[in-house]
Scaffold this motif. Structure first.
Motif, PDB file in Angstrom:
ATOM      1  N   PHE A 143       0.803  -1.295   0.251  1.00 13.85           N
ATOM      2  CA  PHE A 143      -0.246   0.828   0.087  1.00 13.85           C
ATOM      3  C   PHE A 143       0.841   1.148   0.533  1.00 13.85           C
ATOM      4  N   ILE A 144       1.776   1.344   0.646  1.00  9.76           N
ATOM      5  CA  ILE A 144       3.002   2.316   0.938  1.00  9.76           C
ATOM      6  C   ILE A 144       3.691   2.351  -0.498  1.00  9.76           C
ATOM      7  N   ASN A 145       4.076   1.736  -0.924  1.00 10.61           N
ATOM      8  CA  ASN A 145       4.451   1.458  -2.085  1.00 10.61           C
ATOM      9  C   ASN A 145       3.565   2.427  -3.670  1.00 10.61           C
ATOM     10  N   GLY A 146       2.390   1.826  -3.213  1.00 11.16           N
ATOM     11  CA  GLY A 146       0.809   2.777  -3.845  1.00 11.16           C
ATOM     12  C   GLY A 146       1.148   1.076  -5.198  1.00 11.16           C
ATOM     13  N   PHE A 147      -0.218   1.886  -5.775  1.00  7.91           N
ATOM     14  CA  PHE A 147      -0.672   0.712  -7.229  1.00  7.91           C
ATOM     15  C   PHE A 147      -0.974   1.602  -8.235  1.00  7.91           C
ATOM     16  N   GLU A 148      -0.563   0.720  -9.524  1.00  8.01           N
ATOM     17  CA  GLU A 148      -0.381   1.552 -10.781  1.00  8.01           C
ATOM     18  C   GLU A 148      -2.281   1.487 -10.990  1.00  8.01           C
ATOM     19  N   VAL A 149      -3.180   2.530 -11.387  1.00  9.88           N
ATOM     20  CA  VAL A 149      -4.770   2.545 -12.226  1.00  9.88           C
ATOM     21  C   VAL A 149      -4.846   3.243 -13.132  1.00  9.88           C
ATOM     22  N   SER A 150      -5.638   2.933 -13.917  1.00  3.07           N
ATOM     23  CA  SER A 150      -5.860   3.657 -15.435  1.00  3.07           C
ATOM     24  C   SER A 150      -7.375   2.986 -15.483  1.00  3.07           C
ATOM     25  N   GLY A 151      -8.114   4.177 -16.010  1.00  2.00           N
ATOM     26  CA  GLY A 151      -9.567   3.946 -15.806  1.00  2.00           C
ATOM     27  C   GLY A 151     -10.217   3.441 -14.868  1.00  2.00           C
ATOM     28  N   GLY A 152      -9.704   4.686 -13.738  1.00  4.92           N
ATOM     29  CA  GLY A 152     -10.366   3.821 -12.483  1.00  4.92           C
ATOM     30  C   GLY A 152     -10.236   2.016 -11.994  1.00  4.92           C
ATOM     31  N   VAL A 153      -9.645   1.429 -12.374  1.00  7.26           N
ATOM     32  CA  VAL A 153      -9.317  -0.038 -12.654  1.00  7.26           C
ATOM     33  C   VAL A 153      -7.577   0.112 -12.815  1.00  7.26           C
ATOM     34  N   TYR A 154      -7.729  -1.057 -11.588  1.00  6.97           N
ATOM     35  CA  TYR A 154      -5.978  -1.595 -11.412  1.00  6.97           C
ATOM     36  C   TYR A 154      -5.856  -2.287 -12.547  1.00  6.97           C
ATOM     37  N   SER A 155      -4.238  -1.429 -12.993  1.00  2.00           N
ATOM     38  CA  SER A 155      -4.188  -2.028 -14.356  1.00  2.00           C
ATOM     39  C   SER A 155      -2.207  -3.048 -13.972  1.00  2.00           C
ATOM     40  N   GLY A 156      -2.041  -3.391 -12.692  1.00  2.00           N
ATOM     41  CA  GLY A 156      -0.479  -3.115 -12.470  1.00  2.00           C
ATOM     42  C   GLY A 156      -0.936  -4.958 -11.891  1.00  2.00           C
ATOM     43  N   ASP A 157       0.404  -5.879 -12.261  1.00  2.00           N
ATOM     44  CA  ASP A 157       0.382  -7.551 -12.573  1.00  2.00           C
ATOM     45  C   ASP A 157       0.277  -7.586 -10.774  1.00  2.00           C
ATOM     46  N   GLY A 158      -0.585  -9.183 -10.458  1.00  2.00           N
ATOM     47  CA  GLY A 158      -1.166  -9.950  -9.375  1.00  2.00           C
ATOM     48  C   GLY A 158      -0.021  -9.298  -8.034  1.00  2.00           C
ATOM     49  N   LEU A 159       0.992 -10.009  -9.167  1.00  2.00           N
ATOM     50  CA  LEU A 159       1.844  -9.608  -7.997  1.00  2.00           C
ATOM     51  C   LEU A 159       3.222  -8.504  -7.672  1.00  2.00           C
ATOM     52  N   ASP A 160       2.939  -7.517  -8.142  1.00  2.00           N
ATOM     53  CA  ASP A 160       3.143  -6.414  -7.760  1.00  2.00           C
ATOM     54  C   ASP A 160       3.172  -6.417  -6.233  1.00  2.00           C
ATOM     55  N   TRP A 161       2.575  -7.160  -5.257  1.00  2.00           N
ATOM     56  CA  TRP A 161       2.622  -6.327  -3.705  1.00  2.00           C
ATOM     57  C   TRP A 161       3.942  -6.920  -3.609  1.00  2.00           C
ATOM     58  N   LEU A 162       4.407  -7.684  -4.328  1.00  2.00           N
ATOM     59  CA  LEU A 162       5.954  -8.774  -3.622  1.00  2.00           C
ATOM     60  C   LEU A 162       6.623  -7.778  -3.804  1.00  2.00           C
ATOM     61  N   SER A 163       7.822  -7.481  -3.024  1.00  2.00           N
ATOM     62  CA  SER A 163       8.982  -6.767  -2.817  1.00  2.00           C
ATOM     63  C   SER A 163       9.833  -6.581  -1.780  1.00  2.00           C
ATOM     64  N   PRO A 164      10.682  -6.295  -1.707  1.00  2.00           N
ATOM     65  CA  PRO A 164      11.811  -6.799  -1.027  1.00  2.00           C
ATOM     66  C   PRO A 164      11.314  -4.982   0.577  1.00  2.00           C
TER      67      PRO A 164
END
Length: 335
Positions: free
Chosen positions: A137-158
């Motif tokens: 959540f702190i890292n943020g999310f990709e949003v395009s046209g009011g819809v999440y446009s990122g990858d299903g594993l974007d939450w996984l990071s160091p």
């Protein structure tokens, strides 16, 4: 000037999440501490301290999720889409932990070690999943046209993995200081010894997150270190250092409630730093509470229900903790 309904709802949701972190944090912390305690009677005493209240603590999680859907449906859809896997894992951990909580009391003696391990593993899994979700959540999310446009594993990071570990330490601190307040004798002394290094680990985690976040997000750095914000927000890290020192100091003395109250304050300070970093975005890095809010009519209608329900939740929660106040002794329950 009209009432700022999105702001009111953001405060309600923030309050609900803070109540969940505080109240479910210490009973998850008890499960996290299980591997460090081997004696059966001590484990039973640890669980007995939260047996009357643990399920009610999770009311705030349900309230936060329902409020997010009602007040900020855009945020609800984006956040759940982005964090689907860790949130499902969190729920599975909470369910497994709840099942083991009840079964360890009723199981045959030969089967109790299995349920003890299940209780501990459920606590670790749920806590790490919550911490990973927080980091994502702190890292943020990709949003395009009011819809999440990122990858299903974007939450996984160091960073998200580190926040998962950091939350384990924070909950362990709440759990150990809760047990200092609720128990006595050898178990209480053991918790005092455990709480000291845990407090230092929590401080280290806060420091690392506080440095990592602005280094990774220039907008967060600008908020904290620009003038005059620097003077307004400087008390937060100073208070973190002071509270940590006070926790360690009180643990060296004959004390009961003080370490737990101070640990709650330390967690609140960390939570306030998180809020300062992201405000007013409910979908970091750029979607504000006003952009994601429901229509004013919907916010006003649901606010009436929330203002009716929340006082009752606070009252029965306060009453349950009042009824089950005092020390818990091995084999005797509350004293």
């Amino acid at each position: 000037m009209g009432i700022d309904l999105p702001l009111i709802w953001a405060i309600i949701i923030g309050f609900g999440l803070m109540m969940y972190v505080i109240m479910d944090g210490f009973d998850l912390g008890i499960g996290i501490l299980f591997p460090f305690i081997s004696e059966r009677h001590d484990r039973d005493t640890m669980v007995n301290t939260v047996a009357p209240v643990w399920d009610g603590n999770e009311t705030w999680l349900a309230l936060g999720g329902a409020a997010l859907l009602a007040a900020f449906p855009l945020a609800y859809s984006v956040i759940l889409s982005a964090l689907y896997l860790p949130l499902v894992v969190m729920l599975l951990g909470l369910i497994w932990r709840g099942v083991s909580f009840e079964f360890r009391f009723k199981a045959h003696v030969a089967h109790k070690p299995f349920w003890d391990k299940a209780f501990a593993w459920g606590s670790y899994v749920a806590t790490i999943a919550q911490g990973v979700s927080l980091g994502a959540f702190i890292n943020g999310f990709e949003v395009s046209g009011g819809v999440y446009s990122g990858d299903g594993l974007d939450w996984l990071s160091p960073f998200s993995l580190f926040t998962g570990i950091g939350l384990v330490a924070a909950y362990a601190l709440l759990g150990s200081t809760w047990l200092i307040m609720k128990t006595e004798g050898s178990l209480q002394q053991r918790m005092k010894k455990l709480a000291r290094p845990i407090a230092y680990l929590v401080l280290l985690a806060i420091v690392i997150v506080s440095l990592w976040t602005p280094l990774s997000h220039p907008d967060v750095a600008a908020r904290w270190f620009s003038i005059p914000n620097l003077f307004f927000f400087a008390p937060v890290p100073l208070l973190v250092l002071l509270v940590t020192w006070t926790i360690v100091f009180t643990l060296r003395r004959e004390t009961h409630a003080a370490p737990f109250i101070l640990s709650l304050l330390l967690v609140f300070l960390g939570y306030s730093g998180f809020a300062i970093s992201l405000w007013p975005n409910i979908i970091p890095p750029s979607v504000s509470i006003w952009d994601a809010a429901s229509p004013g009519e919907s916010l006003g209608f649901t606010l009436v229900g929330a203002l009716f329900v929340i006082p009752f939740i606070l009252m029965y929660t306060a009453w349950s903790y009042y009824v089950f106040r005092g020390k818990v002794r091995a084999g005797e329950g509350y004293h």
